[in-house]
Design a protein around this motif. Structure first.
Motif, PDB file in Angstrom:
ATOM      1  N   ALA A 125     -33.282 -32.315 -18.448  1.00  0.00           N
ATOM      2  CA  ALA A 125     -33.160 -31.745 -17.106  1.00  0.00           C
ATOM      3  C   ALA A 125     -34.266 -32.307 -16.232  1.00  0.00           C
ATOM      4  CB  ALA A 125     -33.230 -30.220 -17.152  1.00  0.00           C
ATOM      5  N   TYR A 126     -33.946 -32.531 -14.970  1.00  0.00           N
ATOM      6  CA  TYR A 126     -34.904 -33.059 -14.001  1.00  0.00           C
ATOM      7  C   TYR A 126     -35.058 -32.052 -12.860  1.00  0.00           C
ATOM      8  CZ  TYR A 126     -33.932 -37.478 -16.364  1.00  0.00           C
ATOM      9  OH  TYR A 126     -33.778 -38.453 -17.304  1.00  0.00           O
ATOM     10  N   LEU A 127     -36.284 -31.816 -12.463  1.00  0.00           N
ATOM     11  CA  LEU A 127     -36.570 -30.896 -11.360  1.00  0.00           C
ATOM     12  C   LEU A 127     -37.489 -31.599 -10.366  1.00  0.00           C
ATOM     13  CD1 LEU A 127     -37.315 -27.132 -11.537  1.00  0.00           C
ATOM     14  CD2 LEU A 127     -38.815 -28.602 -10.193  1.00  0.00           C
ATOM     15  N   LEU A 128     -37.055 -31.664  -9.115  1.00  0.00           N
ATOM     16  CA  LEU A 128     -37.839 -32.279  -8.044  1.00  0.00           C
ATOM     17  C   LEU A 128     -38.236 -31.195  -7.062  1.00  0.00           C
ATOM     18  CD1 LEU A 128     -38.925 -34.892  -6.697  1.00  0.00           C
ATOM     19  CD2 LEU A 128     -36.765 -35.014  -5.456  1.00  0.00           C
ATOM     20  N   LEU A 129     -39.518 -31.093  -6.770  1.00  0.00           N
ATOM     21  CA  LEU A 129     -40.049 -30.045  -5.893  1.00  0.00           C
ATOM     22  C   LEU A 129     -40.634 -30.666  -4.640  1.00  0.00           C
ATOM     23  CD1 LEU A 129     -40.982 -27.065  -5.405  1.00  0.00           C
ATOM     24  CD2 LEU A 129     -43.099 -27.700  -6.582  1.00  0.00           C
ATOM     25  N   TYR A 130     -40.218 -30.150  -3.469  1.00  0.00           N
ATOM     26  CA  TYR A 130     -40.836 -30.530  -2.198  1.00  0.00           C
ATOM     27  C   TYR A 130     -41.113 -29.244  -1.433  1.00  0.00           C
ATOM     28  CZ  TYR A 130     -41.743 -32.724   2.288  1.00  0.00           C
ATOM     29  OH  TYR A 130     -42.344 -33.120   3.461  1.00  0.00           O
ATOM     30  N   VAL A 131     -42.372 -28.806  -1.445  1.00  0.00           N
ATOM     31  CA  VAL A 131     -42.802 -27.536  -0.852  1.00  0.00           C
ATOM     32  C   VAL A 131     -41.995 -26.399  -1.489  1.00  0.00           C
ATOM     33  CG1 VAL A 131     -43.371 -26.302   1.255  1.00  0.00           C
ATOM     34  CG2 VAL A 131     -43.351 -28.785   1.262  1.00  0.00           C
ATOM     35  N   ASP A 132     -41.007 -25.845  -0.776  1.00  0.00           N
ATOM     36  CA  ASP A 132     -40.187 -24.786  -1.357  1.00  0.00           C
ATOM     37  C   ASP A 132     -38.729 -25.209  -1.521  1.00  0.00           C
ATOM     38  OD1 ASP A 132     -39.760 -24.924   1.337  1.00  0.00           O
ATOM     39  OD2 ASP A 132     -39.510 -22.777   1.624  1.00  0.00           O
ATOM     40  N   ASP A 133     -38.452 -26.506  -1.459  1.00  0.00           N
ATOM     41  CA  ASP A 133     -37.115 -27.034  -1.708  1.00  0.00           C
ATOM     42  C   ASP A 133     -37.083 -27.651  -3.103  1.00  0.00           C
ATOM     43  OD1 ASP A 133     -36.140 -26.324   0.807  1.00  0.00           O
ATOM     44  OD2 ASP A 133     -36.938 -28.151   1.703  1.00  0.00           O
ATOM     45  N   ILE A 134     -36.068 -27.290  -3.886  1.00  0.00           N
ATOM     46  CA  ILE A 134     -35.986 -27.726  -5.272  1.00  0.00           C
ATOM     47  C   ILE A 134     -34.632 -28.372  -5.512  1.00  0.00           C
ATOM     48  CG2 ILE A 134     -36.029 -26.979  -7.693  1.00  0.00           C
ATOM     49  CD1 ILE A 134     -37.697 -24.587  -6.825  1.00  0.00           C
ATOM     50  N   VAL A 135     -34.650 -29.534  -6.160  1.00  0.00           N
ATOM     51  CA  VAL A 135     -33.435 -30.183  -6.646  1.00  0.00           C
ATOM     52  C   VAL A 135     -33.492 -30.167  -8.169  1.00  0.00           C
ATOM     53  CG1 VAL A 135     -32.103 -32.316  -6.757  1.00  0.00           C
ATOM     54  CG2 VAL A 135     -33.189 -31.645  -4.620  1.00  0.00           C
ATOM     55  N   LEU A 136     -32.437 -29.628  -8.786  1.00  0.00           N
ATOM     56  CA  LEU A 136     -32.386 -29.490 -10.239  1.00  0.00           C
ATOM     57  C   LEU A 136     -31.094 -30.107 -10.749  1.00  0.00           C
ATOM     58  CD1 LEU A 136     -33.658 -28.252 -12.821  1.00  0.00           C
ATOM     59  CD2 LEU A 136     -32.335 -26.177 -12.343  1.00  0.00           C
ATOM     60  N   VAL A 193     -35.715 -17.120  -5.530  1.00  0.00           N
ATOM     61  CA  VAL A 193     -35.014 -18.374  -5.287  1.00  0.00           C
ATOM     62  C   VAL A 193     -33.535 -18.089  -5.093  1.00  0.00           C
ATOM     63  CG1 VAL A 193     -36.668 -19.735  -6.599  1.00  0.00           C
ATOM     64  CG2 VAL A 193     -34.685 -18.791  -7.754  1.00  0.00           C
ATOM     65  N   ARG A 194     -32.856 -19.038  -4.475  1.00  0.00           N
ATOM     66  CA  ARG A 194     -31.423 -18.907  -4.222  1.00  0.00           C
ATOM     67  C   ARG A 194     -30.731 -20.189  -4.655  1.00  0.00           C
ATOM     68  NH1 ARG A 194     -29.409 -17.903   1.848  1.00  0.00           N
ATOM     69  NH2 ARG A 194     -30.660 -19.805   2.051  1.00  0.00           N
ATOM     70  N   ASP A 195     -29.686 -20.047  -5.434  1.00  0.00           N
ATOM     71  CA  ASP A 195     -28.912 -21.191  -5.909  1.00  0.00           C
ATOM     72  C   ASP A 195     -27.958 -21.628  -4.799  1.00  0.00           C
ATOM     73  OD1 ASP A 195     -27.565 -23.128  -7.241  1.00  0.00           O
ATOM     74  OD2 ASP A 195     -26.760 -21.841  -8.828  1.00  0.00           O
ATOM     75  N   MET A 196     -28.185 -22.838  -4.261  1.00  0.00           N
ATOM     76  CA  MET A 196     -27.370 -23.351  -3.159  1.00  0.00           C
ATOM     77  C   MET A 196     -26.151 -24.131  -3.632  1.00  0.00           C
ATOM     78  SD  MET A 196     -29.135 -22.242  -0.602  1.00  0.00           S
ATOM     79  CE  MET A 196     -28.407 -23.111   0.771  1.00  0.00           C
ATOM     80  N   GLY A 197     -25.937 -24.205  -4.946  1.00  0.00           N
ATOM     81  CA  GLY A 197     -24.783 -24.926  -5.451  1.00  0.00           C
ATOM     82  C   GLY A 197     -25.042 -26.422  -5.553  1.00  0.00           C
ATOM     83  N   ALA A 198     -23.951 -27.191  -5.520  1.00  0.00           N
ATOM     84  CA  ALA A 198     -24.054 -28.643  -5.636  1.00  0.00           C
ATOM     85  C   ALA A 198     -24.853 -29.218  -4.469  1.00  0.00           C
ATOM     86  CB  ALA A 198     -22.666 -29.265  -5.682  1.00  0.00           C
ATOM     87  N   LEU A 199     -25.672 -30.224  -4.762  1.00  0.00           N
ATOM     88  CA  LEU A 199     -26.528 -30.832  -3.750  1.00  0.00           C
ATOM     89  C   LEU A 199     -25.684 -31.522  -2.681  1.00  0.00           C
ATOM     90  CD1 LEU A 199     -29.416 -31.607  -2.850  1.00  0.00           C
ATOM     91  CD2 LEU A 199     -29.171 -33.681  -4.228  1.00  0.00           C
ATOM     92  N   SER A 200     -25.943 -31.175  -1.421  1.00  0.00           N
ATOM     93  CA  SER A 200     -25.219 -31.792  -0.310  1.00  0.00           C
ATOM     94  C   SER A 200     -26.151 -32.283   0.791  1.00  0.00           C
ATOM     95  CB  SER A 200     -24.219 -30.795   0.298  1.00  0.00           C
ATOM     96  OG  SER A 200     -24.900 -29.637   0.780  1.00  0.00           O
ATOM     97  N   PHE A 201     -27.372 -31.713   0.873  1.00  0.00           N
ATOM     98  CA  PHE A 201     -28.302 -32.107   1.929  1.00  0.00           C
ATOM     99  C   PHE A 201     -29.706 -31.819   1.449  1.00  0.00           C
ATOM    100  CE2 PHE A 201     -30.695 -31.407   5.880  1.00  0.00           C
ATOM    101  CZ  PHE A 201     -30.337 -32.546   6.583  1.00  0.00           C
TER     102      PHE A 201
END
Length: 309
Positions: free
Chosen positions: A84-95, A116-124
């Motif tokens: 698994a990969y996790l990218l953190l930018y301030v309070d934005d997370i891509v997992l 935290v809130r799960d935003m679903g599939a990455l779109s932006f």
């Protein structure tokens, strides 16, 4: 003090608690027996980003993640043959990862510890649109490009076919621009646009060479790039799936192309499999006395990028 306290209340979460023994700062107006205790803060305080990153990094390390050597904001987790990969930018997370079960476990642990809130599939993410196609992930910055054009009043400008003309190398002389701050702002915005637009990397590099002392001819080149962006806002970069992860690089150079310093400009692009992952256009630090020397320097720069990758 009251106005300042009210402003802090809007941006941070505070609690009024009994004042501990010892010297403290009195707020006055009947508040001498209580003090403010800061519960949490992500914005506004100078040390808040560092404190938040330290707090978050310590927690995910406990989950088994490890920070990568190349990017301290990228964390990798290996568990049971999955990754698994996790990218953190301030309070934005891509997992992302190879197992949906593993990802759900990580998300549940994050929810138990943080809000935290799960935003679903990455779109932006950070101004980059991520579109899923049958060929892979298509990354664009069309909304970001539209914002730049709207800010400069060039939404309805006439597009051009190329980002730069045949005489793109501009000297450093000529009348100065009236507002250098506008030039700096636009050049910086276009610099970020090259994140998904390698086709304007060379033109933007030529513009950024004159950030210290922009002239009218440099501003004209910058406007020319914006007119090219007007007609190509939907352009981006495609990340294709590939079974072969061979690193392939291409490099080129112009010998003594800078009209002021006679230094050469190196350029390279690097592919991982079928996907373009790195590109650059940069003036060489020294003057090459032959085209062969300039080519060798360009190859060395591309080779260093390949080794780093």
């Amino acid at each position: 003090m009251a106005a300042e306290y009210n402003a802090l209340q809007r941006n941070h979460t505070w609690r009024l608690v009994d004042r501990p023994p010892g010297p403290t700062l009195s707020l006055g107006n009947g508040f001498s027996s209580i003090m403010c205790l800061l519960d949490k803060s992500l914005y506004g305080l100078r040390q808040a980003p560092r404190a938040w990153f330290t707090r978050f990094a310590e927690f995910i390390v406990q989950l088994g993640f490890r920070a990568t050597r190349s990017d301290s904001s990228l964390f990798v987790l290996h568990r049971g043959g999955h990754v698994a990969y996790l990218l953190l930018y301030v309070d934005d997370i891509v997992l992302t990862g190879t197992s949906s079960t593993l990802l759900r476990t990580v998300i549940d642990r994050l929810r138990a510890e943080f809000t935290v809130r799960d935003m679903g599939a990455l779109s932006f993410f950070l101004g980059i649109d991520v579109k899923r196609t049958k060929d892979g992930f298509y990354l664009t910055q069309d909304r970001y490009a539209e914002d730049i054009l709207e800010r400069e009043g060039m939404t309805n400008c006439k597009p051009v076919a190329t980002p730069i003309d045949a005489k793109g190398k501009l000297p450093a002389d000529g009348p100065a621009v009236n507002d250098a701050h506008t030039y700096w702002s636009l050049a910086g915005a276009l610099r970020y646009l090259t994140m998904t637009r390698p086709n304007i990397a060379y033109a933007v590099q030529q513009v950024c060479l004159h950030m210290h002392d922009p002239r009218l001819r440099h501003m004209a080149l910058l406007k020319h790039i914006l007119r090219y962006v007007r007609g190509t806002t939907s352009h981006g970069i495609l990340l294709r799936p590939s079974a072969d992860l061979t690193v392939t690089a291409y490099s080129d150079v112009d010998w003594g192309g800078c009209p002021d310093t006679r230094r050469s400009t190196s350029g390279f692009c690097v592919y991982l499999g079928d996907s373009l992952v790195s590109w650059s256009s940069k003036r060489q630090p020294t003057v090459s006395r032959s085209s062969v020397e300039a080519e060798y320097r360009a190859v060395a720069i591309a080779a260093a990028e390949c080794i780093w990758l």
